[in-house]
Design an enzyme around this catalytic site. Sequence first.
Site, short mmCIF file in Angstrom:
data_model
loop_
_atom_site.label_atom_id
_atom_site.label_comp_id
_atom_site.label_asym_id
_atom_site.label_seq_id
_atom_site.Cartn_x
_atom_site.Cartn_y
_atom_site.Cartn_z
N ASP A 203 -21.13 60.47 -47.88
CA ASP A 203 -20.69 60.95 -49.18
C ASP A 203 -21.21 62.35 -49.38
O ASP A 203 -22.21 62.57 -50.05
CB ASP A 203 -21.24 60.03 -50.28
CG ASP A 203 -20.24 58.95 -50.63
OD1 ASP A 203 -20.70 57.86 -51.02
OD2 ASP A 203 -19.03 59.19 -50.50
N ILE B 37 -10.26 51.66 -53.48
CA ILE B 37 -10.30 51.83 -52.04
C ILE B 37 -11.32 50.85 -51.48
O ILE B 37 -11.02 50.05 -50.60
CB ILE B 37 -10.64 53.28 -51.66
CG1 ILE B 37 -9.53 54.20 -52.17
CG2 ILE B 37 -10.78 53.41 -50.15
CD1 ILE B 37 -9.79 55.67 -51.98
N GLY C 44 -18.90 53.82 -58.35
CA GLY C 44 -20.04 53.02 -57.96
C GLY C 44 -20.51 52.09 -59.04
O GLY C 44 -21.55 51.44 -58.89
#
Lengths: 510, 510
Positions: free
Chosen positions: B274, B215, B186
């Site tokens: 998540d 990804i 992130g």
Amino acid sequence: MTRGGTPANSVTPGRLRARRALIDTYQQAVVYMRSDCAVCRAEGFEAQAQVEVVANGRHVPAIVHRVDAAWLEHDEAALSEAAWDLLGLKGGEEVSVRHATQLESLSFLRAKVYGRKLDYPSMRALIDDVSHGRMSDLHLAAFVTACAGGRLDQQEIVALTRAMVDAGDRIRWPMSPVMDKHCVGGLPGNRTSLIIVPIVAACGVVMPKTSSRAITSPAGTADTMETLAPVTLDVATMRRTVEREGGCIAWGGTAQLSPADDVLIRVERPLELDSEAQLVASVLSKKAAVGSQRVLIDLPVGLTAKVRSSAAAQSLAASLTAVGAAIGLQVQVMETDGRQPVGRGIGPALEAMDVLAVLERRADAPQDLRERALMLAGAVLEMAGRSAPGSGLALAARTLDSGQALKKFIAICEAQGGMREPPHASHCEVVPATSAGHVGAIDNRRLARAAKLAGAPQDAAAGAVIHVRLGDTVATGQPLYTLHAQSPGELAYALAYVHAQTPIVTIDPR
Amino acid sequence: MTRGGTPANSVTPGRLRARRALIDTYQQAVVYMRSDCAVCRAEGFEAQAQVEVVANGRHVPAIVHRVDAAWLEHDEAALSEAAWDLLGLKGGEEVSVRHATQLESLSFLRAKVYGRKLDYPSMRALIDDVSHGRMSDLHLAAFVTACAGGRLDQQEIVALTRAMVDAGDRIRWPMSPVMDKHCVGGLPGNRTSLIIVPIVAACGVVMPKTSSRAITSPAGTADTMETLAPVTLDVATMRRTVEREGGCIAWGGTAQLSPADDVLIRVERPLELDSEAQLVASVLSKKAAVGSQRVLIDLPVGLTAKVRSSAAAQSLAASLTAVGAAIGLQVQVMETDGRQPVGRGIGPALEAMDVLAVLERRADAPQDLRERALMLAGAVLEMAGRSAPGSGLALAARTLDSGQALKKFIAICEAQGGMREPPHASHCEVVPATSAGHVGAIDNRRLARAAKLAGAPQDAAAGAVIHVRLGDTVATGQPLYTLHAQSPGELAYALAYVHAQTPIVTIDPR
């Protein structure tokens, strides 16, 4: 190359020309683009990317599939059937494809996944997105999973049910009480509605019955009725039929009644997540939307039916009754026997023939179908206040045996557009007993599967006819059931299936 | 028409001829058949039906898409890219398509949905089906949802992690201790591994680092390293590199390491679920599979990073440490600052240039990248027992400033196949400040998105370079960041994006 809409050499940069892909991807809208087309490259669309397709004044969520084959041009966007229908295209229109804006309701979905309770506004936002086709299959699967396993409490089930009703149309009837009936399912041949409606209508009770087509079974009530009369009635025709005859048996799909229901069911089925919460919301939202006031629910219980035990049935019944009351529906649940098919026919026309045999009071009519229909009709008559408690069954039997129910059924068919003869299949084959003894068990699911392989319900004449019931004595070679099909190929497939597995009808030795 | 394999007029009844559809549907295997072909009709395949495609001695689960367009013949079955690869076809082979047999593991999935605890054998069965591509997207979404929201307890997370390791290969190293490092993610530009590995390897500590490609981000460690040296090393080359140099920075995809991980991640991302359980299982299963023994985890915390609060970080850290211990990994977690990108470059080549600047000790090297890398390298040296507690940072700094780390990095690149120059983008444009003041906030996610629209990581040279940090004073017109792209079109898309939204860099007035 010129197509209707825009001359070939003037597609706006960043736009593509719409084309029908003629690919059926079920309810998932797909847009096909060349992986090397300008839009794909610029937007960085990867396969399965969630996008919004804008065309014809509409915008529709879709996923991207990237094509490298010759049939798709660089300036074309091909739409799957679902996408094509949703956009209302004709071909050649300019479309733009952009990354999907984040659905607001997805934050509610995540909240539910993380264990928080959803209120009506949140459910409403989610269900609106579901019914408008804005949620991808992945999100639908997540929603269905997050609501399963007892994760919705009763308040949430009420909120979900109300949201499903409010997402679509609602029919209101001037008469009262408006009766309805529903079978939770899993029992092949259980087409009691076609007998109950004419019985109660002949007694002056209003029952505007809407039913589904089969989703995974060999026949739905609408499919079976359709072999006898038109069922795709618009709301105006339904009203006229009910005003004239007191009842109808129609397909519920012409109006937008609880439109999220079908979308959710088509995701629940492959997941086999029959959650109680969703079943309650599905059934009751459809009933409320169609304007019913008092609903009799037939709950067959059996090891190969949908509800497997009496305990499960009681839990479901309590939920149906309580949620029904919360949304203004009077609900009564009857547990019935779910251990074997009802009647003999499985498949639209074959079941219609059983129904006619009962209405015509023929000696060879399936008695179990007659008795179930009478019991349920009696209960409806009592719920409607037409019979005193305990007297409904007798009134129902008199109405059937006097021929009034048959007369009313014919009148309903005529009012719906005309009565017709169910079709007959051209090919059939008997499956005989390979040993002697008693019929110990009948596998509903596998028999239904065989009927589907034989062609039901797409071929209205196809399916199966069962000749024995639990407990019957059978001799070696005695016919157990017959498969009916419109083509030798389908018959062969169904026969290959029944012979490749453990027997559908279990015979215990004497 | 004849194709390789079977003469045109002799396809076995019930079989179809394989053809490559050249349609990329990502990881969902799709088989395209004409809705009016014999197999479709006989089997009653509806669109999205779950089937098994058998060909070339293999069988692969897939879903059916039904085609009515002219490009597909009646005797053909066209396979999407995923299906084509899984089956290893060349074209023309006979395929049979049949209804999918029910996966046994789906009963475990349902058990989890209904709130039951899963043991190792159940997790193993599920994960095996996941890693072999046997689960449809719907089932994967249901599995991911059922495991989210705290529904897996620690024992289940351990079982899931072990199942993910055991589903694939496992690398074992003769040296000890084998160190590793992972960043939870992130944070754009956080490519500290390329600096940490040469520092610790130069100190004699073994660190065989495998990393992923991006990804959803503009660059993964493997993408960045690939602009400097080959990364797709087979296990033998990885071993040689590590034996020679004590470290490597390779792409982890050549071996089958935790093969279910990528499948699950590709479903979790669109769902944005998540879940802590899955993150722990994902990270630790990969580390265990690659043979690591002691793992340092960098956990950036910030409002636009993956982990948003210190409380969330501590919960995650506790889980990582406990589950790690249960599977034999020593895990240490460091909370770091996640409020702004690290370094200046975002995108493979741009980040590689930051890394080289730090290794070369250039005056204009991004100090924040240098300092983070030194802090983390110091922690690795202490965990490895190479430095006494508190002395690691100083050793790391000496190793970097003496040029040993650079020398080791070059040697690693050579051992991996040869060092190269990162490419430079041909087009770039500066985005300036439109007002004066202080930099109050930087939106990591939107900056990463802009870098992706500019072409990262597919175009290794594309991305963004940020020129300011939080708190900097800026004047009107001062460059905030520069977008780099290989084509004017991609540059235009990225610029359109940044100008259409709220600013990526927020400037507070003085």
